[in-house]
Design a protein around this motif. Sequence first.
Motif, PDB file in Angstrom:
ATOM      1  N   LYS A   1       0.823  -1.211   0.000  1.00 44.53           N
ATOM      2  CA  LYS A   1       0.000   0.000   0.000  1.00 44.53           C
ATOM      3  C   LYS A   1       0.853   1.256   0.000  1.00 44.53           C
ATOM      4  CE  LYS A   1      -3.806   2.244   2.479  1.00 44.53           C
ATOM      5  NZ  LYS A   1      -4.741   2.152   3.639  1.00 44.53           N
ATOM      6  N   GLU A   2       1.882   1.275   0.830  1.00 39.54           N
ATOM      7  CA  GLU A   2       2.752   2.443   0.930  1.00 39.54           C
ATOM      8  C   GLU A   2       4.196   2.030   0.695  1.00 39.54           C
ATOM      9  OE1 GLU A   2       2.220   4.397   4.638  1.00 39.54           O
ATOM     10  OE2 GLU A   2       0.159   5.003   4.224  1.00 39.54           O
ATOM     11  N   ILE A   3       4.964   2.935   0.119  1.00 40.11           N
ATOM     12  CA  ILE A   3       6.387   2.718  -0.089  1.00 40.11           C
ATOM     13  C   ILE A   3       7.133   3.706   0.802  1.00 40.11           C
ATOM     14  CG2 ILE A   3       8.287   2.615  -1.732  1.00 40.11           C
ATOM     15  CD1 ILE A   3       6.103   0.563  -2.250  1.00 40.11           C
ATOM     16  N   ASN A   4       7.673   3.190   1.892  1.00 39.09           N
ATOM     17  CA  ASN A   4       8.443   4.027   2.823  1.00 39.09           C
ATOM     18  C   ASN A   4       9.441   3.134   3.544  1.00 39.09           C
ATOM     19  OD1 ASN A   4       6.940   2.669   4.880  1.00 39.09           O
ATOM     20  ND2 ASN A   4       5.321   4.220   4.745  1.00 39.09           N
ATOM     21  N   GLY A   5      10.035   3.643   4.608  1.00 38.75           N
ATOM     22  CA  GLY A   5      11.044   2.873   5.321  1.00 38.75           C
ATOM     23  C   GLY A   5      10.531   1.577   5.899  1.00 38.75           C
ATOM     24  N   ARG A   6       9.230   1.476   6.141  1.00 38.28           N
ATOM     25  CA  ARG A   6       8.663   0.263   6.734  1.00 38.28           C
ATOM     26  C   ARG A   6       8.294  -0.798   5.695  1.00 38.28           C
ATOM     27  NH1 ARG A   6       6.279   4.503   9.315  1.00 38.28           N
ATOM     28  NH2 ARG A   6       4.388   4.313   8.058  1.00 38.28           N
ATOM     29  N   THR A   7       8.422  -0.482   4.431  1.00 42.00           N
ATOM     30  CA  THR A   7       8.092  -1.436   3.375  1.00 42.00           C
ATOM     31  C   THR A   7       8.968  -2.678   3.482  1.00 42.00           C
ATOM     32  OG1 THR A   7       7.421   0.346   1.872  1.00 42.00           O
ATOM     33  CG2 THR A   7       7.964  -1.773   0.878  1.00 42.00           C
ATOM     34  N   LYS A   8       8.345  -3.841   3.544  1.00 45.67           N
ATOM     35  CA  LYS A   8       9.075  -5.098   3.683  1.00 45.67           C
ATOM     36  C   LYS A   8       9.569  -5.590   2.324  1.00 45.67           C
ATOM     37  CE  LYS A   8       8.430  -5.488   8.130  1.00 45.67           C
ATOM     38  NZ  LYS A   8       9.570  -5.344   9.063  1.00 45.67           N
ATOM     39  N   LEU A   9      10.873  -5.852   2.260  1.00 47.72           N
ATOM     40  CA  LEU A   9      11.487  -6.340   1.029  1.00 47.72           C
ATOM     41  C   LEU A   9      11.903  -7.804   1.133  1.00 47.72           C
ATOM     42  CD1 LEU A   9      13.731  -3.247   0.241  1.00 47.72           C
ATOM     43  CD2 LEU A   9      11.433  -3.744  -0.624  1.00 47.72           C
ATOM     44  N   GLY A  10      11.789  -8.349   2.333  1.00 43.93           N
ATOM     45  CA  GLY A  10      12.140  -9.741   2.582  1.00 43.93           C
ATOM     46  C   GLY A  10      11.905 -10.032   4.042  1.00 43.93           C
ATOM     47  N   PRO A  11      12.010 -11.293   4.453  1.00 43.47           N
ATOM     48  CA  PRO A  11      11.800 -11.644   5.861  1.00 43.47           C
ATOM     49  C   PRO A  11      12.785 -10.906   6.769  1.00 43.47           C
ATOM     50  CG  PRO A  11      11.839 -13.612   4.489  1.00 43.47           C
ATOM     51  CD  PRO A  11      12.288 -12.477   3.623  1.00 43.47           C
ATOM     52  N   GLY A  12      12.257 -10.038   7.622  1.00 45.45           N
ATOM     53  CA  GLY A  12      13.106  -9.284   8.537  1.00 45.45           C
ATOM     54  C   GLY A  12      13.908  -8.175   7.896  1.00 45.45           C
TER      55      GLY A  12
ATOM     56  N   ILE B   1      10.109  12.151  -1.565  1.00 41.39           N
ATOM     57  CA  ILE B   1       9.805  11.727  -2.940  1.00 41.39           C
ATOM     58  C   ILE B   1       8.299  11.531  -3.042  1.00 41.39           C
ATOM     59  CG2 ILE B   1      10.217   9.997  -4.722  1.00 41.39           C
ATOM     60  CD1 ILE B   1      12.874   9.375  -3.346  1.00 41.39           C
ATOM     61  N   GLY B   2       7.628  12.480  -3.668  1.00 39.29           N
ATOM     62  CA  GLY B   2       6.175  12.461  -3.698  1.00 39.29           C
ATOM     63  C   GLY B   2       5.579  11.511  -4.717  1.00 39.29           C
ATOM     64  N   ASN B   3       6.320  11.229  -5.774  1.00 37.98           N
ATOM     65  CA  ASN B   3       5.806  10.386  -6.852  1.00 37.98           C
ATOM     66  C   ASN B   3       5.950   8.908  -6.484  1.00 37.98           C
ATOM     67  OD1 ASN B   3       5.846   8.789  -9.386  1.00 37.98           O
ATOM     68  ND2 ASN B   3       5.631  10.796 -10.362  1.00 37.98           N
ATOM     69  N   ARG B   4       4.824   8.188  -6.438  1.00 38.87           N
ATOM     70  CA  ARG B   4       4.869   6.771  -6.068  1.00 38.87           C
ATOM     71  C   ARG B   4       5.717   5.951  -7.036  1.00 38.87           C
ATOM     72  NH1 ARG B   4       2.444   2.578  -3.266  1.00 38.87           N
ATOM     73  NH2 ARG B   4       2.197   0.646  -4.459  1.00 38.87           N
ATOM     74  N   ASN B   5       5.667   6.283  -8.316  1.00 36.07           N
ATOM     75  CA  ASN B   5       6.452   5.527  -9.287  1.00 36.07           C
ATOM     76  C   ASN B   5       7.948   5.672  -9.031  1.00 36.07           C
ATOM     77  OD1 ASN B   5       4.233   4.495 -10.668  1.00 36.07           O
ATOM     78  ND2 ASN B   5       4.118   6.258 -12.056  1.00 36.07           N
ATOM     79  N   ASP B   6       8.379   6.862  -8.610  1.00 36.59           N
ATOM     80  CA  ASP B   6       9.794   7.062  -8.286  1.00 36.59           C
ATOM     81  C   ASP B   6      10.189   6.239  -7.063  1.00 36.59           C
ATOM     82  OD1 ASP B   6      10.028   8.805 -10.396  1.00 36.59           O
ATOM     83  OD2 ASP B   6       9.794  10.618  -9.180  1.00 36.59           O
ATOM     84  N   ARG B   7       9.301   6.185  -6.075  1.00 34.63           N
ATOM     85  CA  ARG B   7       9.571   5.353  -4.892  1.00 34.63           C
ATOM     86  C   ARG B   7       9.615   3.876  -5.272  1.00 34.63           C
ATOM     87  NH1 ARG B   7       6.671   7.519   0.621  1.00 34.63           N
ATOM     88  NH2 ARG B   7       6.989   9.755   0.325  1.00 34.63           N
ATOM     89  N   LEU B   8       8.715   3.478  -6.160  1.00 35.84           N
ATOM     90  CA  LEU B   8       8.687   2.086  -6.598  1.00 35.84           C
ATOM     91  C   LEU B   8       9.968   1.697  -7.318  1.00 35.84           C
ATOM     92  CD1 LEU B   8       5.041   1.427  -7.864  1.00 35.84           C
ATOM     93  CD2 LEU B   8       6.275   0.166  -6.092  1.00 35.84           C
ATOM     94  N   GLU B   9      10.513   2.600  -8.110  1.00 38.43           N
ATOM     95  CA  GLU B   9      11.761   2.308  -8.811  1.00 38.43           C
ATOM     96  C   GLU B   9      12.861   1.986  -7.807  1.00 38.43           C
ATOM     97  OE1 GLU B   9      14.519   4.276 -12.272  1.00 38.43           O
ATOM     98  OE2 GLU B   9      13.808   5.591 -10.684  1.00 38.43           O
ATOM     99  N   ILE B  10      12.961   2.807  -6.762  1.00 37.83           N
ATOM    100  CA  ILE B  10      13.961   2.575  -5.722  1.00 37.83           C
ATOM    101  C   ILE B  10      13.688   1.251  -5.008  1.00 37.83           C
ATOM    102  CG2 ILE B  10      14.851   3.418  -3.506  1.00 37.83           C
ATOM    103  CD1 ILE B  10      14.229   6.276  -4.578  1.00 37.83           C
ATOM    104  N   ALA B  11      12.432   1.024  -4.650  1.00 40.40           N
ATOM    105  CA  ALA B  11      12.072  -0.182  -3.897  1.00 40.40           C
ATOM    106  C   ALA B  11      12.316  -1.454  -4.717  1.00 40.40           C
ATOM    107  CB  ALA B  11      10.617  -0.107  -3.459  1.00 40.40           C
ATOM    108  N   ARG B  12      12.062  -1.405  -6.016  1.00 37.80           N
ATOM    109  CA  ARG B  12      12.305  -2.590  -6.855  1.00 37.80           C
ATOM    110  C   ARG B  12      13.781  -2.965  -6.846  1.00 37.80           C
ATOM    111  NH1 ARG B  12       8.104  -0.525 -10.444  1.00 37.80           N
ATOM    112  NH2 ARG B  12       9.646   0.797 -11.466  1.00 37.80           N
ATOM    113  N   HIS B  13      14.646  -1.958  -6.988  1.00 37.04           N
ATOM    114  CA  HIS B  13      16.082  -2.237  -6.977  1.00 37.04           C
ATOM    115  C   HIS B  13      16.535  -2.737  -5.609  1.00 37.04           C
ATOM    116  CE1 HIS B  13      16.272   0.794 -10.477  1.00 37.04           C
ATOM    117  NE2 HIS B  13      16.377  -0.413 -10.969  1.00 37.04           N
TER     118      HIS B  13
END
Length: 205
Positions: free
Chosen positions: A15-26, A45-57
Amino acid sequence: MIYTPDPLYNPEFQKEINGRTKLGPGISLSKFLGGYGDQWTINHIGNRNDRLEIARHLYMQAQAMRIVSTDTGQFADLRLIVAEGWYRAGPNEELEPTSINYKMTQGRAVVYELIDDEGEINLEKTFDLAVYWKDNLKFEKLILDYDTYEPDGSLNAQIILIMPELDENWNTTFTKKVETRFNKYVQGQELIEVKERKEKKVKIY
């Protein structure tokens, strides 16, 4: 090729992309926001797509960390820490697109250290981890980085792991290049172990 993430930790489904976004177990996104106490947030970073790019990597980086955190063999008593993670450029800072710092702004590059139970970098196991990642991980480039910049001239070792760019469909190419550096100079396009003798001399094998 299409990289297929675990749907449980795929940032696209969160739902949200921020520091609490889980990328793996723990492993949350905050694990990569800075290093050595220089913690950042991506709240600006206000644009969700920009946050998603970072989170995907960073999701791919989390898979590299998971290899160590779940290991019950040679890395079981060691901790993999983020020495330098996501980088926020200064207001007037211009970064070269080919630079590691630029790739850090995308979440593509992370600098790691492998720490023993005394809080020291384990040089031998750092080399072993670089070899293990080379053989078992998908990436764009892996740099085994040695230096003797400490005041006492002691040897330090880090691994710089760079992931390729991903599009919104997780389409990418893994070139799996490797490199060894010593005091910023490239020693070869291969993994070379640098060992420290008691008298602080360095020998390349």
